[in-house]
Design an enzyme around this catalytic site. Sequence first.
Site, PDB file in Angstrom:
ATOM      1  N   GLN A   1       0.846  -1.195   0.000  1.00  0.00           N
ATOM      2  CA  GLN A   1       0.000   0.000   0.000  1.00  0.00           C
ATOM      3  C   GLN A   1       0.882   1.245   0.000  1.00  0.00           C
ATOM      4  O   GLN A   1       1.550   1.526   0.996  1.00  0.00           O
ATOM      5  CB  GLN A   1      -0.882  -0.012   1.254  1.00  0.00           C
ATOM      6  CG  GLN A   1      -1.827   1.142   1.381  1.00  0.00           C
ATOM      7  CD  GLN A   1      -2.385   1.250   2.798  1.00  0.00           C
ATOM      8  OE1 GLN A   1      -1.699   1.651   3.729  1.00  0.00           O
ATOM      9  NE2 GLN A   1      -3.626   0.861   2.972  1.00  0.00           N
ATOM     10  N   GLY A   2       0.904   1.982  -1.092  1.00  0.00           N
ATOM     11  CA  GLY A   2       1.750   3.175  -1.201  1.00  0.00           C
ATOM     12  C   GLY A   2       0.970   4.437  -0.911  1.00  0.00           C
ATOM     13  O   GLY A   2       0.614   5.177  -1.837  1.00  0.00           O
TER      14      GLY A   2
ATOM     15  N   SER B   1       1.443   6.480   2.640  1.00  0.00           N
ATOM     16  CA  SER B   1       2.168   7.429   3.509  1.00  0.00           C
ATOM     17  C   SER B   1       3.432   7.946   2.848  1.00  0.00           C
ATOM     18  O   SER B   1       4.101   7.235   2.093  1.00  0.00           O
ATOM     19  CB  SER B   1       2.565   6.746   4.816  1.00  0.00           C
ATOM     20  OG  SER B   1       1.447   6.198   5.439  1.00  0.00           O
TER      21      SER B   1
ATOM     22  N   GLU C   1      -9.580  -1.631   6.106  1.00  0.00           N
ATOM     23  CA  GLU C   1      -8.288  -2.029   6.667  1.00  0.00           C
ATOM     24  C   GLU C   1      -8.341  -1.998   8.191  1.00  0.00           C
ATOM     25  O   GLU C   1      -7.771  -2.846   8.874  1.00  0.00           O
ATOM     26  CB  GLU C   1      -7.213  -1.064   6.156  1.00  0.00           C
ATOM     27  CG  GLU C   1      -5.814  -1.511   6.482  1.00  0.00           C
ATOM     28  CD  GLU C   1      -4.770  -0.446   6.140  1.00  0.00           C
ATOM     29  OE1 GLU C   1      -5.118   0.727   5.946  1.00  0.00           O
ATOM     30  OE2 GLU C   1      -3.598  -0.821   6.097  1.00  0.00           O
TER      31      GLU C   1
ATOM     32  N   GLU D   1      -4.355   8.810  18.054  1.00  0.00           N
ATOM     33  CA  GLU D   1      -4.871  10.176  18.241  1.00  0.00           C
ATOM     34  C   GLU D   1      -5.869  10.502  17.117  1.00  0.00           C
ATOM     35  O   GLU D   1      -6.922  11.104  17.364  1.00  0.00           O
ATOM     36  CB  GLU D   1      -3.726  11.203  18.240  1.00  0.00           C
ATOM     37  CG  GLU D   1      -2.814  11.151  19.467  1.00  0.00           C
ATOM     38  CD  GLU D   1      -1.790  10.032  19.422  1.00  0.00           C
ATOM     39  OE1 GLU D   1      -1.618   9.404  18.351  1.00  0.00           O
ATOM     40  OE2 GLU D   1      -1.162   9.754  20.464  1.00  0.00           O
TER      41      GLU D   1
END
Length: 386
Positions: free
Chosen positions: A122-123, A125, A240, A372
């Site tokens: 998964q590209g 971030s 996910e 967070e």
Amino acid sequence: MGGAAPELRGELRRLVHEHVPPHFLGAFTDDPSDLEAAQAFCRLLADNGLLCMTWPEEFGGRGASIWEQTVVREEMWAHHEPRGAQYMGVNWVGPTIMRHGTAEQQDTHLPPIARGEVIWCQGFSEPEAGSDLASLRTAARRDGDGWLISGQKIWTSYATMAQWCFLLARTSNDGRKQQGLTVFLVPMSDPAIEVRPIRAMLGPHHLNEVFFNDLRVTDADVLGTVDEGWKVVQEVLAYERVGIARYARCERLLQAAPSVLGARWDDLPGELKARWTRMLTHCRRARLLAYRVVSMQSGGAVQPGDAAAYRIAVTTLDQDSAEVLTEIAAYATPPSADTDEFDDDTAKWFRRAVEDHWRYSQAATVASGSIEMQRILLARALLAAS
Ligand SMILES: Cc1cc2nc3c(=O)[nH]c(=O)nc-3n(C[C@H](O)[C@H](O)[C@H](O)COP(=O)(O)OP(=O)(O)OC[C@H]3O[C@@H](n4cnc5c(N)ncnc54)[C@H](O)[C@@H]3O)c2cc1C
């Protein structure tokens, strides 16, 4: 969860027992045979119709209920995920291609996932775009009838071994930053892609940097609509975030503790036993929150706040149970050298499994969106509902 679940659970446990090496602690260790074992196990699950159970038959599944798939997720995670990285293809890559892909993309990508043969990464971030994903800078610019992609991704799990990347790139700078993003399905074998592993306590293959140096792709590699990738990504993230049944491994290790320790269980301070009991209760809480989201999934819609509530419960459970288990594991040693009542092999496995669980749990409150950010999503949902 009733019906066929106990039978399915039994079948999965039998397959794990017969085909996964004893004391297996995941596919991504320094021992390459662990990865080979996971790949063989995926093919076995696929041959038995257990890998992509919920997928429609036309895509290589058997149209099973999402509850049956939940049993698979629980049993696999409880036994240190002998599907290796395949869970991503099964949980969200395949389903997203079913919903948004062209017939050609479905023909190319779904059968190899259903057979357990292909690994995706998964590209999303980037160094300056994690929580604030929409500010990513990897750019796809028009070049004749195709696109040229340049930029850098980071923390890309399994990039060293993946054959395909589910890549998010910026295709335009007009409007809000969530606008102008597009998903591309790109082959990792292209020489314009460079992968650099990042050493981490999670072990090999987990974390990587990926560089795109004018990677050439065509319109046929775009998933969904150009500039509308943000909607696709929101779906991916919701799926996910409920895809891993972390509570199942916590529960298995916590429940194993008394029998592994045998007579030494009585040496545990009362306060530690009380925390052990509390963790089992928290396992139940996380499981029920997961089932709530699964039931929404089966009804068609998961709201970000519901997935966030589950993730907060399950990731804190992961870390808190790891602390309790680490203290308990210190008792998984013979009280003196001449004690023969202790099953040393099982005790060794337990200590290693607990250590592995502790290391892995440290990343739980960051991966798939930090805790967070989950709290912000939950707060927004609660305020909107009040
Ligand atoms: C094990 C693991 C596997 C991963 N696998 C992948 C992968 O396969 N593919 C991929 O694309 N990414 C992957 N990631 C990356 C992951 O999605 C990001 O790490 C995550 O989204 C957080 O982004 P960041 O690391 O840039 O931290 P940042 O966004 O920089 O956040 C740093 C800290 O600031 C806090 N923070 C940020 N913004 C706010 C705010 N508005 N309010 C309050 N607090 C805030 C965060 O909660 C965090 O504590 C993985 C990460 C891990 C740990």
